[in-house]
Design a protein around this motif. Sequence first.
Motif, PDB file in Angstrom:
ATOM      1  N   SER A  81       0.822  -1.211   0.000  1.00 40.44           N
ATOM      2  CA  SER A  81       0.000   0.000   0.000  1.00 40.44           C
ATOM      3  C   SER A  81       0.863   1.270   0.000  1.00 40.44           C
ATOM      4  O   SER A  81       0.405   2.325  -0.430  1.00 40.44           O
ATOM      5  CB  SER A  81      -0.957  -0.006   1.189  1.00 40.44           C
ATOM      6  OG  SER A  81      -0.218  -0.095   2.397  1.00 40.44           O
ATOM      7  N   ASP A  82       2.100   1.162   0.477  1.00 41.38           N
ATOM      8  CA  ASP A  82       2.995   2.332   0.443  1.00 41.38           C
ATOM      9  C   ASP A  82       3.331   2.732  -0.990  1.00 41.38           C
ATOM     10  O   ASP A  82       3.546   3.905  -1.285  1.00 41.38           O
ATOM     11  CB  ASP A  82       4.296   2.037   1.191  1.00 41.38           C
ATOM     12  CG  ASP A  82       4.060   1.801   2.676  1.00 41.38           C
ATOM     13  OD1 ASP A  82       2.999   2.218   3.175  1.00 41.38           O
ATOM     14  OD2 ASP A  82       4.946   1.199   3.303  1.00 41.38           O
ATOM     15  N   ASP A  83       3.401   1.754  -1.885  1.00 43.68           N
ATOM     16  CA  ASP A  83       3.750   2.024  -3.279  1.00 43.68           C
ATOM     17  C   ASP A  83       2.603   2.640  -4.076  1.00 43.68           C
ATOM     18  O   ASP A  83       2.836   3.253  -5.118  1.00 43.68           O
ATOM     19  CB  ASP A  83       4.186   0.726  -3.972  1.00 43.68           C
ATOM     20  CG  ASP A  83       5.432   0.123  -3.339  1.00 43.68           C
ATOM     21  OD1 ASP A  83       6.288   0.908  -2.889  1.00 43.68           O
ATOM     22  OD2 ASP A  83       5.528  -1.112  -3.292  1.00 43.68           O
ATOM     23  N   LEU A  84       1.387   2.474  -3.592  1.00 35.62           N
ATOM     24  CA  LEU A  84       0.230   3.003  -4.332  1.00 35.62           C
ATOM     25  C   LEU A  84       0.271   4.519  -4.449  1.00 35.62           C
ATOM     26  O   LEU A  84      -0.223   5.080  -5.422  1.00 35.62           O
ATOM     27  CB  LEU A  84      -1.076   2.566  -3.665  1.00 35.62           C
ATOM     28  CG  LEU A  84      -1.421   1.093  -3.764  1.00 35.62           C
ATOM     29  CD1 LEU A  84      -2.722   0.817  -3.012  1.00 35.62           C
ATOM     30  CD2 LEU A  84      -1.557   0.676  -5.221  1.00 35.62           C
ATOM     31  N   ARG A  85       0.876   5.170  -3.465  1.00 33.79           N
ATOM     32  CA  ARG A  85       0.917   6.639  -3.457  1.00 33.79           C
ATOM     33  C   ARG A  85       1.584   7.199  -4.703  1.00 33.79           C
ATOM     34  O   ARG A  85       1.158   8.199  -5.248  1.00 33.79           O
ATOM     35  CB  ARG A  85       1.641   7.091  -2.196  1.00 33.79           C
ATOM     36  CG  ARG A  85       1.727   8.556  -2.014  1.00 33.79           C
ATOM     37  CD  ARG A  85       2.341   8.872  -0.691  1.00 33.79           C
ATOM     38  NE  ARG A  85       3.157   7.734  -0.252  1.00 33.79           N
ATOM     39  CZ  ARG A  85       4.267   7.836   0.434  1.00 33.79           C
ATOM     40  NH1 ARG A  85       4.697   8.998   0.799  1.00 33.79           N
ATOM     41  NH2 ARG A  85       4.961   6.775   0.789  1.00 33.79           N
ATOM     42  N   TRP A  86       2.639   6.569  -5.184  1.00 32.58           N
ATOM     43  CA  TRP A  86       3.331   7.067  -6.372  1.00 32.58           C
ATOM     44  C   TRP A  86       2.968   6.298  -7.634  1.00 32.58           C
ATOM     45  O   TRP A  86       3.223   6.768  -8.742  1.00 32.58           O
ATOM     46  CB  TRP A  86       4.841   7.086  -6.164  1.00 32.58           C
ATOM     47  CG  TRP A  86       5.473   5.734  -5.953  1.00 32.58           C
ATOM     48  CD1 TRP A  86       5.638   5.095  -4.770  1.00 32.58           C
ATOM     49  CD2 TRP A  86       6.009   4.889  -6.963  1.00 32.58           C
ATOM     50  NE1 TRP A  86       6.231   3.884  -4.979  1.00 32.58           N
ATOM     51  CE2 TRP A  86       6.484   3.729  -6.317  1.00 32.58           C
ATOM     52  CE3 TRP A  86       6.138   4.979  -8.344  1.00 32.58           C
ATOM     53  CZ2 TRP A  86       7.068   2.686  -7.005  1.00 32.58           C
ATOM     54  CZ3 TRP A  86       6.733   3.937  -9.025  1.00 32.58           C
ATOM     55  CH2 TRP A  86       7.193   2.804  -8.361  1.00 32.58           C
ATOM     56  N   MET A  88      -0.309   5.230  -8.464  1.00 39.63           N
ATOM     57  CA  MET A  88      -1.650   5.565  -8.959  1.00 39.63           C
ATOM     58  C   MET A  88      -1.672   6.712  -9.982  1.00 39.63           C
ATOM     59  O   MET A  88      -2.471   6.679 -10.917  1.00 39.63           O
ATOM     60  CB  MET A  88      -2.593   5.884  -7.789  1.00 39.63           C
ATOM     61  CG  MET A  88      -2.963   4.648  -6.982  1.00 39.63           C
ATOM     62  SD  MET A  88      -3.717   3.350  -7.966  1.00 39.63           S
ATOM     63  CE  MET A  88      -5.326   4.036  -8.225  1.00 39.63           C
ATOM     64  N   PRO A  89      -0.811   7.715  -9.892  1.00 39.94           N
ATOM     65  CA  PRO A  89      -0.836   8.763 -10.931  1.00 39.94           C
ATOM     66  C   PRO A  89      -0.226   8.339 -12.267  1.00 39.94           C
ATOM     67  O   PRO A  89      -0.497   8.958 -13.296  1.00 39.94           O
ATOM     68  CB  PRO A  89      -0.008   9.900 -10.332  1.00 39.94           C
ATOM     69  CG  PRO A  89       0.109   9.612  -8.891  1.00 39.94           C
ATOM     70  CD  PRO A  89      -0.041   8.143  -8.723  1.00 39.94           C
TER      71      PRO A  89
END
Length: 116
Positions: A81-86, A88-89
């Motif tokens: 879930s930490d990787d989703l922040r960068w 998703m865009p």
Amino acid sequence: MSNDESYDGPRDRSDIHQNTSQGLEEDLRDHERSQTAALVPEAVRDTSGRHPVNVGHLVMGVAFLGLTAIWALFESGTIGSDDLRWLMPLPWLAAGVAGLLAVVLTGRRRGDTGTY
């Protein structure tokens, strides 16, 4: 037809064809083709046999594929879930780049100069 004449129905087969919904649809398609052909100058028509790119469909398709890939990676545990922040865009950026490229490249192929 004057007031004293009565209408007995269609006079020949062409009248029957004109009164059916299929006949009306065919007539409408023929009319639209003739109107479209009259509006598009001969020099602008694409004779390459390839259909034009629908940029909206391209952009949404690239975004959908990117988001699906991220979802699949997340569900498989490859990314957290930490990787989703960068991540998703990224599909939206890729879709924007694909859309801009499609507009630029199809504009050049059609002979547009870019000036209006």
